[in-house]
Design an enzyme around this catalytic site. Structure first.
Site, PDB file in Angstrom:
ATOM      1  N   LYS A 167       0.851  -1.204   0.000  1.00 49.97           N
ATOM      2  CA  LYS A 167       0.000   0.000   0.000  1.00 49.97           C
ATOM      3  C   LYS A 167       0.890   1.259   0.000  1.00 49.97           C
ATOM      4  O   LYS A 167       0.735   2.184   0.802  1.00 49.97           O
ATOM      5  CB  LYS A 167      -0.982  -0.016   1.170  1.00 49.97           C
ATOM      6  CG  LYS A 167      -2.327   0.562   0.740  1.00 49.97           C
ATOM      7  CD  LYS A 167      -3.460   0.280   1.672  1.00 49.97           C
ATOM      8  CE  LYS A 167      -4.655   1.180   1.385  1.00 49.97           C
ATOM      9  NZ  LYS A 167      -5.193   1.114   0.027  1.00 49.97           N
TER      10      LYS A 167
HETATM   11  N1  PMP Z   1      -6.374  -3.975  -3.346  1.00 52.79           N
HETATM   12  C1  PMP Z   1      -5.975  -2.698  -3.478  1.00 52.79           C
HETATM   13  C2  PMP Z   1      -4.965  -2.369  -4.520  1.00 52.79           C
HETATM   14  C3  PMP Z   1      -6.509  -1.695  -2.644  1.00 52.79           C
HETATM   15  O1  PMP Z   1      -6.107  -0.429  -2.770  1.00 52.79           O
HETATM   16  C4  PMP Z   1      -7.481  -2.053  -1.685  1.00 52.79           C
HETATM   17  C5  PMP Z   1      -8.095  -0.997  -0.807  1.00 52.79           C
HETATM   18  N2  PMP Z   1      -7.377  -0.787   0.364  1.00 52.79           N
HETATM   19  C6  PMP Z   1      -7.853  -3.399  -1.573  1.00 52.79           C
HETATM   20  C7  PMP Z   1      -7.280  -4.333  -2.417  1.00 52.79           C
HETATM   21  C8  PMP Z   1      -8.807  -3.868  -0.507  1.00 52.79           C
HETATM   22  O2  PMP Z   1      -8.171  -3.877   0.739  1.00 52.79           O
HETATM   23  P1  PMP Z   1      -8.967  -3.624   2.086  1.00 52.79           P
HETATM   24  O3  PMP Z   1     -10.081  -4.599   2.102  1.00 52.79           O
HETATM   25  O4  PMP Z   1      -7.992  -3.892   3.167  1.00 52.79           O
HETATM   26  O5  PMP Z   1      -9.449  -2.235   2.059  1.00 52.79           O
END
Ligand code: PMP
Length: 316
Positions: A167
């Protein structure tokens, strides 16, 4: 994305170790993270429960544990523990007195005012900073009608180039390419493939398919973000629908022949997909399993399913 800018502009943020009006939470243009994308962020949701006049922050600790782990990748020196970050976020939320669904955006970033991409904090010249702000947020994509998405011509970044697991701020340019092309070509969003041609995830969300009553999602080694919502869906499917999730690679053409597909993520929540690359998913209607999981998810996040209350942090 629905966001009330006037409320956001009046809000309080956490910046430089203090709570300040968001208009004062500004970085210098020489900041390392601004120049090189050297920061890690999170996206966390708070759901407003109007009957209880309560704000529930969903799986906050898991988000902050992920952030803390990801800081190691970028050699960021985050001095707060996940519990301290949770407390800080609750304090910030209280100051903003929200009465609608909110999105929380923490950033941990390289704050040195220096030229050169090194992550090292030599002589204290590239220290780590933390900021957190909150904005009102409704649905990130339209979750009611079913999405028409494409397979992107942009490939997901590889772990050994710029890992999606992290991230990392700079890595979201890849997401921006995939999302922008999809919108310009008339789609709601996009699915990205790994360098080896297997399905990775959505532009900024994870993905599940249903084939012959089986729930399937790509493994964490398919260049995905290890989503908190992905984990939530795996647990809810098992506990509530007695459905085990098969974790394996997914081929592009399985998207065209499977019965159901949906995205999930903090922003995307649970977003059923009804068409991919102009081909109907299943019969072109929102699938039964996707719909059930979406309903259960919203009950859980708003605090209406007591067994999952340990996933929620009340603000008030
Ligand atoms: N993949 C990406 C590339 C993202 O940016 C996100 C959003 N955070 C997700 C998956 C989903 O992750 P989460 O459920 O932890 O928000």
């Amino acid at each position: 994305m629905v966001s009330n800018d006037s409320v956001a502009l009046d809000s309080i943020a956490y910046f430089n170790e203090k709570f300040v009006p968001i208009s004062e939470a500004n970085i210098n243009i020489m900041t390392h993270a601004f120049q090189y994308g050297t920061g890690i962020f999170e996206g966390i949701r708070g759901y407003w429960n109007n009957e209880e006049k309560q704000m529930y922050i969903f799986r906050m600790k898991e988000h902050y544990v992920r952030l803390t782990n990801n800081c190691k990748i970028l050699m960021l020196e985050l001095e707060k523990t996940p519990d301290e970050l949770c407390k800080l976020t609750v304090d910030l939320m209280k100051k903003n007195k929200p009465s609608c669904d909110m999105y929380i955006r923490p950033n941990v970033f390289k704050a040195g005012l220096i030229i050169g991409p090194s992550l090292l904090n030599t002589n204290g010249r590239n220290p780590t900073a933390l900021s957190i702000y909150t904005v009102p947020m409704g649905d990130y994509v339209d979750i009611s009608k079913g999405l028409h998405v494409c397979v992107s011509s942009w490939t997901r970044l590889d772990d050994n180039a710029l890992t999606p697991r992290g991230k990392i701020q700079g890595s979201y340019v890849n997401t921006a390419f995939a999302k922008t092309d999809a919108l310009l070509n008339g789609f709601d969003d996009s699915i990205v493939l790994s360098q080896n041609g297997h399905v990775s995830e959505g532009s900024a969300m994870n993905l599940f398919i249903v084939r012959d009553g089986k729930l399937i999602t790509p493994p964490v080694t398919s260049n995905i973000l290890e989503g908190v919502t992905r984990d939530t869906i795996i647990q809810l499917a098992k506990n509530e629908l007695e459905l085990e999730t098969e974790i394996r690679e997914i081929d592009r053409t399985e998207l065209y022949i499977c019965d159901e597909v949906f995205f999930c993520g903090t922003g995307a929540q649970v977003s059923p997909i009804i068409k991919i690359d102009h081909r109907k998913v299943g019969n072109g209607q929102i699938g039964q399993i996707s719909k059930k999981l979406q309903e259960i998810y919203f009950e859980v996040v708003r605090g209406r399913k007591h067994v999952y209350k340990n996933w929620l942090t009340p603000v008030f």
